[in-house]
Design an enzyme around this catalytic site. Structure first.
Site, PDB file in Angstrom:
ATOM      1  N   LYS B  70       0.437   2.472   8.781  1.00  0.00           N
ATOM      2  CA  LYS B  70       0.113   1.245   8.056  1.00  0.00           C
ATOM      3  C   LYS B  70       1.417   0.498   7.740  1.00  0.00           C
ATOM      4  O   LYS B  70       2.449   1.137   7.500  1.00  0.00           O
ATOM      5  CB  LYS B  70      -0.624   1.640   6.767  1.00  0.00           C
ATOM      6  CG  LYS B  70      -1.289   0.520   6.003  1.00  0.00           C
ATOM      7  CD  LYS B  70      -2.065   1.098   4.819  1.00  0.00           C
ATOM      8  CE  LYS B  70      -2.758   0.047   3.988  1.00  0.00           C
ATOM      9  NZ  LYS B  70      -3.534   0.650   2.875  1.00  0.00           N
ATOM     10  N   SER B 145      -8.064  -1.382   2.648  1.00  0.00           N
ATOM     11  CA  SER B 145      -6.984  -2.176   3.209  1.00  0.00           C
ATOM     12  C   SER B 145      -6.357  -1.580   4.472  1.00  0.00           C
ATOM     13  O   SER B 145      -5.678  -2.295   5.195  1.00  0.00           O
ATOM     14  CB  SER B 145      -5.896  -2.342   2.150  1.00  0.00           C
ATOM     15  OG  SER B 145      -5.321  -1.077   1.830  1.00  0.00           O
ATOM     16  N   SER B 169      -8.881   2.779   0.162  1.00  0.00           N
ATOM     17  CA  SER B 169      -8.305   2.049   1.300  1.00  0.00           C
ATOM     18  C   SER B 169      -8.131   2.855   2.585  1.00  0.00           C
ATOM     19  O   SER B 169      -7.814   2.290   3.626  1.00  0.00           O
ATOM     20  CB  SER B 169      -6.965   1.434   0.909  1.00  0.00           C
ATOM     21  OG  SER B 169      -7.170   0.215   0.249  1.00  0.00           O
TER      22      SER B 169
END
Lengths: 483, 478
Positions: B70, B145, B169
């Site tokens: 990420k 996310s 997330s």
């Protein structure tokens, strides 16, 4: 001192701890390096970096707390103090809010009247320092500023006193006592010019007998103990005038302008910031065990005031002497070493307070940075006592030992400074001097006994100080009798 | 089977038995990525030639395995933008502990994946850069996310990705994209180098196609880290240790009140079906009472935003990142932050600043901390009676891209995922089937603190009985 008002002062002192590395990273905490050379991703607060507590800084802070008689919060924690400023890389300072390491302590000071007084400590907490801004021009109109993050993350302790201080002189005495304790602990050099000790003050006045405190002003930017004393004295007068004129003191922050010797308003309370303190989630809470506190207590050296009292008792010294000798840990050590080898402690004290302190000042060094030690001082005092050298010559020898470290006996030998105690040799010199100064001899005979000192002086000059003065005095009298 | 279709465990086995070489693995995933990336748009930055990134000398467990990170995890090579324009092109002069562990065991950082700006969002649409699409249906979001990481795994661009989970997330995008998403116990994986959203809640974890792959990845990325004071000082077990052990006799708790809340019918049925499968496998399933989810949600949105308001203060334009000039330093701060933060980030900074402000802190932040303690205690009590909690994950399958939703409604979708961030417990999102529309459905399994091994065992047992495909075909022309 005003009869009408009572002065109320509380001090906030920040002391940089002399650790090798910063509070939350491995960077050097040294002063004076090339700007931004002592930095890393952690103290620059780059995204994703995390703080790691420097255990030594914690230890130092606990030592300071215990030396100042503080209670310890055995469950303590760090908190974030949030505000925006370019010298604050993370946008918050890691500090301590509601659970400081130390609380409810005290510092004992001696007032000018020679009485002791306790100044309460509200708290001692550990926090990180911010960086430093260097402005191109003055703060107000500089087009740009430079940021040096070397100082950012250096460990600080904040020491907050109770509003127990009643005069600018007491404030100074408090600072001196605090500094002395910290120097004894060896946890900071307390150098105000380099910013390793900083002081802010809260000052207010109240009508004598009132229990409520008056409205206070906070004074910042005082760069020496003397400046603190002066700024406070100025502030007391300023507030006195306001109150006498029936006006009110405004709660505000004022800065000490050293060149104008006055305090100037910086900002009012309405602009006071909300720091939104909350527990620092990147660090675990601190749990301080009984054993750790005990270990800290055992590690504390004898503190200045204790030492002073012991010197008074053990060596039968006047309070003044004991106070001067315990100013620094090194000086006290030198005294005890010397007094351990030479019986007359008062004589040791006289030499240290006189010649020794003078030479330190002249050479701009601190105790411990010279070549004298207890053994050498004791040897010198023995040489005086057994008449090998005069006190006057001893000063010359002392200076040589102070600078080079040569043993006093060696210096006396090398320079041929041994006192002339041989009567025949000295009698000859005395005869010459008496013959050369008939007017003085007449004066003496006429009853001006003091004039004999002049002749003794002449003898000393002739022998370059080596004559035994008592013997010279005696021989001069004998010689005059003959005339 | 094509190389990109293989699981992480399959790839490691084939490589160890010399059937494929690390270089071949990397080349195959590179080709797959080039084929589908234009449609999925998982990556914000990736190396041009994956195989060239591989170092022969690092001959560890992950040799030749491409891993997507990420974009909020610092890496020495690619950008770390956190999906924000305030960190456009930002490269860190240091690497996160997880990136070190991946490359240290021979893995190759296959790229930095798209995300909601600073991990704030549930769709990855709050990225300042691009919209990532759900590989199962390109008109839908991948969740967030960690949407880029979930999409990359579901699309076969990587066999394994890392995400961060502050309030769901990892698990919610895993649910939306039909892959396994695992949030370990707080402290199991180091946060060093993870740009913080909410420090006391953030936890890194794997997104993979199987439970076994998640366990293998956790073995690599977990560990005590001297650089992270909050990393748990525990002896880490082999997280794959009990994967093959039978789940017969394990006890599962089903929070029936959760299923009565406002959740999608298909998801409710999926959870009940999973419970049935567990019973068939010889496990015990009984109803339990969990603390009210809406309380956890409220506490979460106060604590998370409070910490975020402080964590994001460092993006002020002084040292790095995008700077907007101003007449004085205050204006520079205001202009930089007003211009470069997106609306969701600003909203949360405002909420958090408010929650910490004097006069409100007692009513909001401090009360939320108390709620947090109570929730944690209640969960601990539940775990004294059962082994694992089975429940819903996201209350609905993947939203459509561009759907206009009230922020509070979006926050509500975190309702089943935030309690474990509040308590710190481990939780896993397990693919459980597909909706009538063909969108992935999932269930959530929650374990007690540091109960990873048993949680993975339970998940693996259920996985075998559900047998759900986890790779989206993404055939051309569709």
């Amino acid at each position: 001192m005003s009869k009408k008002y009572e002065t109320v002062i509380g001090l906030e002192v920040h002391v940089q701890l002399q650790t090798e590395s910063k509070l939350f990273c491995g960077c050097s905490a040294a002063y004076g390096a090339e700007p931004n050379s002592n930095t890393c991703p952690i103290c620059l607060g780059l995204p994703g970096t995390l703080p790691m507590l420097n255990k030594r800084a914690l230890r130092f802070a606990l030592q300071a707390s215990r030396a100042a008689d503080c209670q310890i919060n055995q469950f303590s924690k760090f908190d974030r103090k949030n505000y925006f400023y370019p010298d604050l890389p993370k946008g918050y300072q890691i500090s301590q809010y509601d659970l400081p390491l130390g609380y409810d302590g005290r510092i004992t000071i001696e007032t000018e009247e020679g009485e002791t007084k306790e100044i309460g400590l509200t708290r001692i907490h550990l926090e990180e320092d911010a960086g430093k801004l260097i402005h191109a021009g003055s703060v107000g109109d500089s087009a740009h500023s430079y940021v040096d993050y070397n100082r950012g993350g250096v460990p600080l302790i904040e020491i907050v006193s109770e509003p127990d201080i009643r005069s600018p002189e007491e404030a100074r005495a408090y600072l001196n006592a605090l500094k002395q304790i910290i120097l004894y602990l060896g946890i900071s050099d307390c150098n105000m010019e380099e910013g390793s000790l900083r002081c802010d003050a809260n000052v207010s006045l109240r009508t004598r007998g009132d229990r409520e405190f008056g409205i206070k002003a906070e004074v910042k930017n005082m760069n020496s103990f003397r400046a603190v004393e002066r700024a406070l004295a100025y502030e007391v007068k300023r507030q006195e005038k306001l109150l006498d004129a029936g006006r009110k003191v405004v709660q505000e922050t004022r800065t000490w302008d050293e060149s104008r010797q006055e305090t100037v308003s910086m900002r009012g309370k309405e602009e006071a910031e909300d720091y939104r303190y909350f527990p620092e989630p990147d660090l675990m809470p601190l749990e301080i065990s009984d054993e750790f506190i005990e270990e800290i207590d055992d590690s504390l050296p004898e503190l200045p005031l204790e030492k002073k009292h012991r010197f008074q008792e053990q060596y039968d010294l006047p309070a003044y002497d004991a106070g001067v000798l315990t100013q620094s840990r090194e000086l006290a050590k030198l005294f005890e070493e010397s007094a351990g080898k030479y019986d007359d402690a008062k004589e040791v004290s006289n030499w240290l307070m006189g010649e020794y302190l003078r030479l330190l000042k002249e050479n701009e060094v601190e105790p411990g940075q010279d070549e004298l030690n207890g053994e050498k001082l004791a040897e010198l005092l023995e040489l005086i006592e057994d008449g090998t050298i005069s006190s006057k010559i001893a000063k010359e020898v002392f200076e040589e030992t102070f600078v080079s470290g040569k043993a006093p006996g060696e210096v006396v030998e090398e320079r041929g400074l041994k006192q002339i105690s041989d009567e025949d040799e000295l009698a000859e010199i005395v005869a010459g001097i008496v013959a050369d100064n008939p007017e003085v001899v007449e004066d003496i005979k006429g009853g001006k006994d003091k004039a004999i000192g002049f002749l003794v002086g002449q003898v000393m000059q002739e022998t370059r100080g080596k004559a035994n003065p008592q013997l010279a005095n005696q021989l001069i009298r004998e010689e005059i009798e003959k005339h | 089977m094509k190389i990109y279709e293989m699981t992480l465990a399959g790839l490691i086995e084939a490589r160890d038995s010399k059937r494929i070489k690390p270089g071949e693995i990397l080349a195959a995933f590179q080709t797959r990525t080039e084929e589908v990336e234009e449609r999925v748009r998982s990556f914000l930055d990736r190396p041009r030639d994956l195989a060239a990134e591989y170092e022969d000398s690092k001959n560890g467990k992950f040799a030749g395995i491409p891993v997507a990170l990420k974009a909020n995890m610092a890496t020495s090579k690619l950008t770390t933008s956190c999906g924000s324009s305030i960190l456009e092109d930002y490269r860190t002069p240091y690497q996160s502990t997880v990136a070190d562990k991946i490359t240290g065991s021979g893995g190759v950082i296959a790229g930095k994946t798209n995300m909601d700006e600073f991990a704030m969002g549930s769709t990855t649409e709050h990225s300042a850069y691009q919209v990532t699409r759900n590989p199962w249906n390109l008109d839908h979001v991948p969740g967030g996310s960690s949407g880029g990481s979930a999409a990359a795994v579901a699309a076969g661009e990587v066999p394994c990705a890392l995400g961060s989970d502050t309030g769901g997330s990892i698990r919610q995008p895993a649910a939306f994209c039909g892959v396994v998403g695992f949030k370990p116990t707080y402290g199991v994986v180091s946060r060093y180098g993870l740009a913080a959203f909410a420090s006391s809640l953030d936890q890194i974890g794997p997104l993979t196609r199987t439970v076994e792959d998640a366990a293998i990845t956790l073995n690599i990325i977990s560990g005590v880290d001297p650089l992270d004071s909050t990393s748990a000082r525990i002896d880490h077990p082999d997280y794959t240790g009990k994967l093959d052990q039978d789940i017969a006799g394990m006890s599962f708790g089903l929070p029936s009140s959760y299923l009565e809340m406002d959740i999608d019918e298909e998801i409710r049925n999926q959870v009940l079906e999973a419970a049935e499968k567990l019973r068939e496998a010889g496990a015990e399933v009984r109803e339990i009472e969990l603390p009210p989810a809406d309380l956890a949600l409220a506490a979460y949105y106060i604590i998370a935003t409070a910490e975020a308001s402080s964590n994001l203060a460092r993006y002020d334009g002084v040292q790095y990142g995008t700077r907007q000039s101003g007449d004085n330093v205050r204006d520079m701060f205001v202009n930089t932050r007003s211009f470069s933060f997106g609306p969701e980030v600003k909203r949360r900074i405002m909420l958090g600043t408010f929650a910490l402000s004097s006069g409100y802190q007692d009513e909001l932040y401090k009360k939320a901390l108390k709620v947090r303690t109570v929730i944690k205690e209640k969960y601990e009590k539940v775990f004294s009676e059962i082994d694992i909690i089975l429940g819903p994950n996201s209350p609905a399958p993947a939203f459509k891209i561009g759907e206009d939703m009230d922020p509070l409604d979006v926050y509500y979708t975190d309702i089943f995922t935030v309690p474990v961030n509040i308590s710190g417990f481990p939780a896993l999102s397990l693919p459980a089937g597909f909706s009538e529309q063909g969108l992935p459905l999932s269930v959530q399994l929650i374990g007690p603190a540091f109960g990873e091994v048993e949680l993975l065992q339970a998940a693996s047992g259920l996985e075998k009985r559900l047998d759900v495909p986890t790779l989206a075909a993404l055939e051309k022309g569709r």
